[in-house]
Design an enzyme around this catalytic site. Sequence first.
Site, PDB file in Angstrom:
ATOM      1  NE  ARG A   1       7.513  -2.970  17.517  1.00  0.00           N
ATOM      2  CZ  ARG A   1       7.321  -3.571  16.348  1.00  0.00           C
ATOM      3  NH1 ARG A   1       7.871  -3.050  15.259  1.00  0.00           N
ATOM      4  NH2 ARG A   1       6.640  -4.686  16.245  1.00  0.00           N
TER       5      ARG A   1
ATOM      6  CE  LYS B   1       2.092  -5.328  10.388  1.00  0.00           C
ATOM      7  NZ  LYS B   1       3.015  -5.017  11.493  1.00  0.00           N
TER       8      LYS B   1
ATOM      9  NE  ARG C   1       2.731 -12.351  16.156  1.00  0.00           N
ATOM     10  CZ  ARG C   1       3.686 -12.552  17.060  1.00  0.00           C
ATOM     11  NH1 ARG C   1       3.549 -13.495  17.966  1.00  0.00           N
ATOM     12  NH2 ARG C   1       4.784 -11.819  17.061  1.00  0.00           N
TER      13      ARG C   1
ATOM     14  CB  CYS D   1       6.521  13.886 -11.834  1.00  0.00           C
ATOM     15  SG  CYS D   1       7.836  14.406 -12.956  1.00  0.00           S
ATOM     16  CG  MET D   2       1.907  14.109  -7.112  1.00  0.00           C
ATOM     17  SD  MET D   2       0.962  15.549  -6.584  1.00  0.00           S
ATOM     18  CE  MET D   2       2.158  16.399  -5.572  1.00  0.00           C
ATOM     19  CG  ASP D   3       0.259  13.629 -10.858  1.00  0.00           C
ATOM     20  OD1 ASP D   3      -0.340  13.208  -9.867  1.00  0.00           O
ATOM     21  OD2 ASP D   3       0.517  14.834 -11.046  1.00  0.00           O
TER      22      ASP D   3
ATOM     23  CG  HIS E   1       7.227  -8.866  16.796  1.00  0.00           C
ATOM     24  ND1 HIS E   1       6.695  -9.811  15.964  1.00  0.00           N
ATOM     25  CD2 HIS E   1       7.736  -7.896  15.984  1.00  0.00           C
ATOM     26  CE1 HIS E   1       6.856  -9.440  14.703  1.00  0.00           C
ATOM     27  NE2 HIS E   1       7.501  -8.289  14.688  1.00  0.00           N
TER      28      HIS E   1
ATOM     29  CE1 TYR F   1       8.170  20.036 -12.727  1.00  0.00           C
ATOM     30  CE2 TYR F   1       7.708  17.968 -11.572  1.00  0.00           C
ATOM     31  CZ  TYR F   1       7.268  19.143 -12.168  1.00  0.00           C
ATOM     32  OH  TYR F   1       5.931  19.415 -12.199  1.00  0.00           O
TER      33      TYR F   1
END
Length: 398
Positions: free
Chosen positions: A136, A38, A224, A318-320, A168, A269
């Site tokens: 669950r 998954k 599993r 940072c983001m990048d 589970h 930053y």
Amino acid sequence: MTAARVEAVVDLAALRHNVALLAGLAGRSGASTMAVVKADGYGHGAVPVARAALDAGAAWLGVCTLEEAAELRAGGIGAPVLSWLHVPDEDMTAAVATAVDLGVASPRDLAAAAGAARAAGRPARVHLKIDTGLSRNGCPPHDWGALLDAVAGLVEEGVVEPVAVWSHLAHADDPSHPTLDRQAARLDDAHRAATARLGRPLLAHLANSAATLTRPDLHRDLVRPGIAVYGLDPVEGPGGSGHDLRPAMTFRSRVALVKTVAAGEGVSYGHTWTTPGPRALALVPAGYADGVPRLLGSSGRFAVGIGGVRRPVVGRVCMDQVVVDLGPADEPHGVAEGDEVVLFGPGDGGLPTAAEWAELLGTIHYEVVTGVGGRPRLSRATTGVTQATDGVNPSRTW
């Protein structure tokens, strides 16, 4: 061809080793193995992982969603697949038509499976899920008899083929936790009731990765394993499970820029780190949009590997991009633009691992590896029309 700026490299040989180990443990108990693929194979690539797992001894594949099951079938994989979590009004017809087994935890699930079977012109294979204590997904024990009665009616109609009873575990990462035995007993009770009411043998399955590795008494007919397939140990504490699992993913980038900065300059930053003297810095073009959590930058211990050497990341993620301290500007550091940067990997030579990231973040390595590959596909609805836009995903190499 230009090398990727951010890349997840998946070692399928390591993955096959892990699956062979898991399938071997299961086989000693007489159980088969379902490799859980998954969430795009926990971020490793569902179809290549599925093929490698089947080659290494898995007999089944497990997914969460019907879309994930459809991806496997579209990839030419014909092995048994179980898809187990369904939302209201979901159309299961294509899944039934392509022989995907369906998890059934409620009358709604069962009705959807039966409707899909009628539309597909073939019985729906179902695994009946009992809630044994995770609270669950799963049918509550007090509703189990009614669910079995409904299944029996649909069996007579020829639209449902019950395959298994399953559940589970809540505490498998602690192999001695008392809830494991309690959940197993509840599963066995539900399994006996189902086989008696439906008048046929049914598989039973309960064991996840941790139980596959440490509790052979819980293997039942099918195990599993999920995270252990990818070489990450699910058992907490020194030594973990004690098995030779090999991490399959290396998350890496490249040095984009090397520069020197004067003493007393703030970095990234908020200037949370200031150069204690003239420093050499490396810029790495990977950030939280790619799967490098921003919180890592506040740990003070986040490091990457460059040239086989651990080097500290300084300042905020940072983001990048992130910034790496290479040391005093007047000392040789041996780092050049274009050099490989290991964000995490198998840990060779003491370099960072996904488990290390998880410890720094106060989370689990499941979240770390599945978080790789941000900048996702987006769907935006505009005046009733849905338009799909591809983001720039980190590439995967096998």
